[in-house]
Scaffold this active site. Structure first.
Site, PDB file in Angstrom:
ATOM      1  N   THR B 185       0.863  -1.186   0.000  1.00 47.66           N
ATOM      2  CA  THR B 185       0.000   0.000   0.000  1.00 47.66           C
ATOM      3  C   THR B 185       0.892   1.226   0.000  1.00 47.66           C
ATOM      4  O   THR B 185       1.938   1.247   0.652  1.00 47.66           O
ATOM      5  CB  THR B 185      -0.879   0.067   1.257  1.00 47.66           C
ATOM      6  N   GLU B 330      -5.230  -4.248   2.900  1.00 48.32           N
ATOM      7  CA  GLU B 330      -4.984  -5.042   4.111  1.00 48.32           C
ATOM      8  C   GLU B 330      -6.057  -6.104   4.335  1.00 48.32           C
ATOM      9  O   GLU B 330      -5.954  -6.935   5.229  1.00 48.32           O
ATOM     10  CB  GLU B 330      -4.933  -4.114   5.334  1.00 48.32           C
ATOM     11  N   LYS B 437     -10.358  15.742  17.262  1.00 48.06           N
ATOM     12  CA  LYS B 437     -10.544  15.176  18.600  1.00 48.06           C
ATOM     13  C   LYS B 437     -10.736  16.318  19.583  1.00 48.06           C
ATOM     14  O   LYS B 437      -9.778  16.975  19.964  1.00 48.06           O
ATOM     15  CB  LYS B 437      -9.342  14.325  19.006  1.00 48.06           C
ATOM     16  N   TRP B 442     -15.380  13.095  19.029  1.00 48.29           N
ATOM     17  CA  TRP B 442     -14.873  13.262  17.673  1.00 48.29           C
ATOM     18  C   TRP B 442     -15.829  14.136  16.874  1.00 48.29           C
ATOM     19  O   TRP B 442     -17.042  13.963  16.912  1.00 48.29           O
ATOM     20  CB  TRP B 442     -14.728  11.904  16.985  1.00 48.29           C
TER      21      TRP B 442
END
Lengths: 544, 544
Positions: B185, B330, B437, B442
């Site tokens: 990646t 992944e 944050k 969030w």
């Protein structure tokens, strides 16, 4: 080079967790005789956790102890299917249709510690329970008198046992190759033999059941699971349903044509699975009653081949596709499904439909001849079908060395004789034990019988192999003529000669009153062979 | 209790063997610019065997050595996909769109020994080959001048190398957890990182790609595989095609709207897969030309979310369903597919269609909050998505200990922030690194941007988190106004206040000329943050 992939084992608990969360609103409907009771997959998950707590905390089930079921197809059986393996115990589905001494043999051989039983089956279990030497607990699902069960084991009520138990269970991390479930086959000779499915084999098999070339299950499906859950893990449908999110419809003990037709009308399944005989009953009910079966698109049949006339009738009259599948308890059980290849229509399509189906990537198949030689996959060469793959058994439980009669070089000998086409379609004609081994070639007794029974004078024909000095074996044809009809052996042999190769023609002929039958109505070829050996048949020799 | 199931490993060679026999008449069509060249799966099997002989006998490839591909989507790339892992070597698909120094880094890191290259890509490979220190052999597919490749490696022609090689290879028995293929990646920071797929993960992932809730592949399908085979194993389609018997259509280097439309008309795919941008081009070509695309029923898009307008246009004008899928290199890469649940119609169906999709049994998913706490799967609670399962990586190649930024307690941290619904649908809104944050909560920068860009005066809005003494971080809104339009920070804050919770409203506002962009056209938030840190922005404080 090792991969970097996670070492995530394929466990039944993951199927349960997935089905009961992501597909928590899908459900299992159990027929009650008048409508259904209903349990969502979220409830299946919660109840499976309660069952695991009850088995562990109240009944002391630990490790890989066996928990048997003696049940029809219903929601509680589904809970046991998922919950027992998830906790690390081993599910053992007892086949309640076997002879009592076979049932007790199996329970003792598997060392079952607990039996979960439907209350409607208490009378049947009561007959065999005293001889089950390892069973300590019986769990009864439903009301009814438990007194007939006696006191050879502690008797509990499912509802009492599960009440107030936590609805979550910390499912253990297991080895995916650990046993998850047992199933015994009732061979025609000797004791039943068991196979132990692993968590891994159940996972891989379930993915194949869900595949488009399997049963093609998705959340849009409602699957009517008629095949009993005590037969060959009910073709893997219970696991595949939780994996795919397909809802389930369970007939419980209502297995006749009429209630099945009612279930279809009320519960609107999209797909169904069962042996062909049930569909004969359903068809005759549908033909004489006004029932809406429009939801049902596809029926998978297995166990034996479906008469082509039945397939045609369902398609023409009700728009329902009947599709052959083939498998064995030893194969989890799915071996093949006969979906027509793209592009095949008319006669060509029909040619595929009547086969046992096409093998998936998880089932390697080969044809082996009478001398153990590999035969080509050409759709013509006849031999015994051998298979292998990750959901096929390598041996029977308790065998140190795989029985060479059933296994060869890591392959399972299916005991079925037939052909394999280049494109992976299996056509089975005979059981290997009924094939006639003549001069290093195989003669299909079934093919000779079918050809003979096409003669107008012939009511029944049973062909067996009998010893022959020169050829090892040669066919003996035993024939039952229709009442009032006459035909000579010479005439029948000539008739046969127009239909099969000359070297296959029987030299030995016997006209008999009736073909002896087994308890399930099949030709008893063993008895025909012994009658011949004992000189009890009036044999005519024709060799012209 | 051990199961009795066969210890049959899940190997790529079994997929190849199955596809090239049972589905031997299925084929792969490679677009040539004017029509297609065609190779049956039987020929794919034979050619894969020839490739394996050539690699082993002529080029000396042994054990798990790496064989790289530098190729478009075509039949020879398919042969390498199946043949290289089947022989026990490891396939490494080089992404030819990366920067040259990334390509050489990856080839050196993987220690590639052989590179198979399309002759049309020789100029591109020539630039990086001299810096590939482990490459000894280059195999060129197709004609053309090989001189630019120089002499840093031996150069062979595919046709010469394979000519007269046996069409069967005795594929070795491997451990299913051995590496079969590598993919790297290209992160935005640092060196690319590699994952090593196993034979096992490829098998299980292929079964999910074939599943009805995956791509639903069967022999009746013709799959147009536009997503480059050097991206995330081309979503597993090459393996799934051989496993299911679906035929393949490969665009080679012809990736514009016009040739794709021609391929659809000529080769009549039933399904296709590609990133959304290609479909924008295809749509505009279809809208202005008379092309028959009636065969195409379904397009899976991944890589980024598809604009709803594009989905609606394809459906309304051409009857083609565009379906979101989400995944990561992944994850092999399939994580979810957004098929609408049975029963959901109209607005409800649309609500599902725009999500990233539903996870299958092989992908466990959870949402984790800013403090590492588990969030409920209620479709509302926002956190980072974490996944695990048998086709998800546990680490990157070469890592002794999994990077805690990317892995936590055996789960992969996807770096994506969003919600998970009770029925398993993922909705992603932000990259974790772009989330603000603030006081243990969030704030989605993307949600604020979308809300701001709905204001008529706003052309572009980019929101980033900036340091704040009291709250850790607070949002900074940078706004580009439309030409001639005016709007004050107060006005925009009030507008925003009607759309998001008050505590999320930015106090810091800056009007800018243009939002800085990355090389692929995305907002460059890193640069916005550093401009702010350097005091280069004219910031207005609004707190009312």
């Amino acid at each position: 080079m090792r991969s970097t992939m996670m070492d995530a084992p394929l466990l039944v608990s993951r199927i349960l967790e997935h089905g009961s969360t992501v597909h928590g609103t899908a459900d299992v409907a159990t027929w009650t005789g008048a409508g259904s009771s209903r349990m969502t997959y979220a409830q299946v998950g919660a109840t499976a956790a309660q069952l695991a707590h009850a088995l562990r905390d109240d009944l002391g089930v630990t490790g890989d102890q066996r928990v048997a079921t003696f049940m029809w197809n219903n929601a509680e059986h589904l809970v046991a299917y998922l919950g027992v393996p998830s906790m690390g115990a081993v599910l053992h589905t007892l086949n309640l249709r076997l002879f009592p001494d076979q049932i007790t043999y199996i329970a003792n051989h598997a060392e079952d510690r607990v039996v979960i039983v439907d209350s409607t089956l208490i009378p049947l279990l009561a007959k065999v329970l005293p001889a089950m030497s390892t069973v300590e607990h019986v769990v009864v699902v439903g009301g009814g008198d438990v007194a007939p069960l006696g006191d050879s084991a502690a008797v509990h009520r499912w509802d009492d046992l599960l009440r107030d138990k936590p609805e979550r269970f910390d499912w253990p991390a297991l080895d995916e190759r650990d046993a998850a479930a047992l199933c015994y086959t009732s061979g025609t000779t000797g004791h039943p033999k068991g196979v132990a499915y692993s968590h891994r084999s159940i996972w891989l098999h379930s993915m194949q059941v869900c595949a488009p070339e399997g049963f093609g299950l998705s959340p849009a499906d409602r699957e009517l699971a008629i095949v009993p859950m005590f037969h060959a893990m009910s073709w893997g449908i219970p696991f595949a349903a939780l994996m795919s999110g397909a809802s389930l419809i369970m007939p419980d003990r209502f297995l006749k044509g009429e209630p099945i037709a009612q279930m279809i009308e009320v519960e609107r399944p999209t797909k169904a699975g069962a042996v062909p005989t049930i569909w004969t009953e359903v068809l005759s009910y549908l033909d004489t009653h006004d029932v809406d079966v429009s939801s049902l698109k596809e029926v998978i049949v297995g166990g034996s081949a479906c008469p082509p006339a039945l397939m045609a009738a369902f398609k023409e009259r009700y728009g329902i596709e009947i599709i052959h599948a083939w498998g064995m308890t030893e194969m989890s059980p799915l071996g093949s499904v006969s979906r027509t290849p793209a592009g095949a229509t008319g006669e060509a399509a029909w040619g595929y439909r009547i086969t046992q189906g096409r093998v998936p990537a998880g089932v390697a198949a080969r044809i082996v001849g009478p001398l153990g030689e590999r035969m080509p996959a050409d759709g013509r060469s006849v031999g015994e079908l051998e298979v292998r793959g990750p959901w096929t058994t390598s041996r029977y439980i308790g065998e140190e060395i795989p029985d060479p009669e059933k296994f060869r070089d890591g392959w399972l000998r299916t005991g079925d004789v037939g052909t394999l086409s280049a494109d992976g379609f299996i056509t089975l004609t005979d059981r290997a034990k009924d094939v006639i081994k003549s001069g290093g070639e195989w003669i299909s007794s079934v093919e000779l019988e079918n050809a003979l029974m096409a003669h107008p004078a012939v009511l029944e024909a049973c062909v067996v192999g009998v010893p022959d000095e020169r050829w090892d074996e040669r066919p003996l044809a035993t024939v039952v003529l229709r009442e009032g009809a006459t035909a000579s052996a010479e005439e029948l042999r000539e008739f046969l000669g127009e239909r099969v190769a000359r070297w296959q023609l029987p030299e030995r002929w016997a006209f008999i009153e009736a073909v002896p039958k087994t308890s399930v109505g099949k030709f008893d070829k063993k008895q025909v062979r012994s009658s011949y050996a004992a000189g009890a048949l009036d044999v005519t020799e024709v060799t012209r």
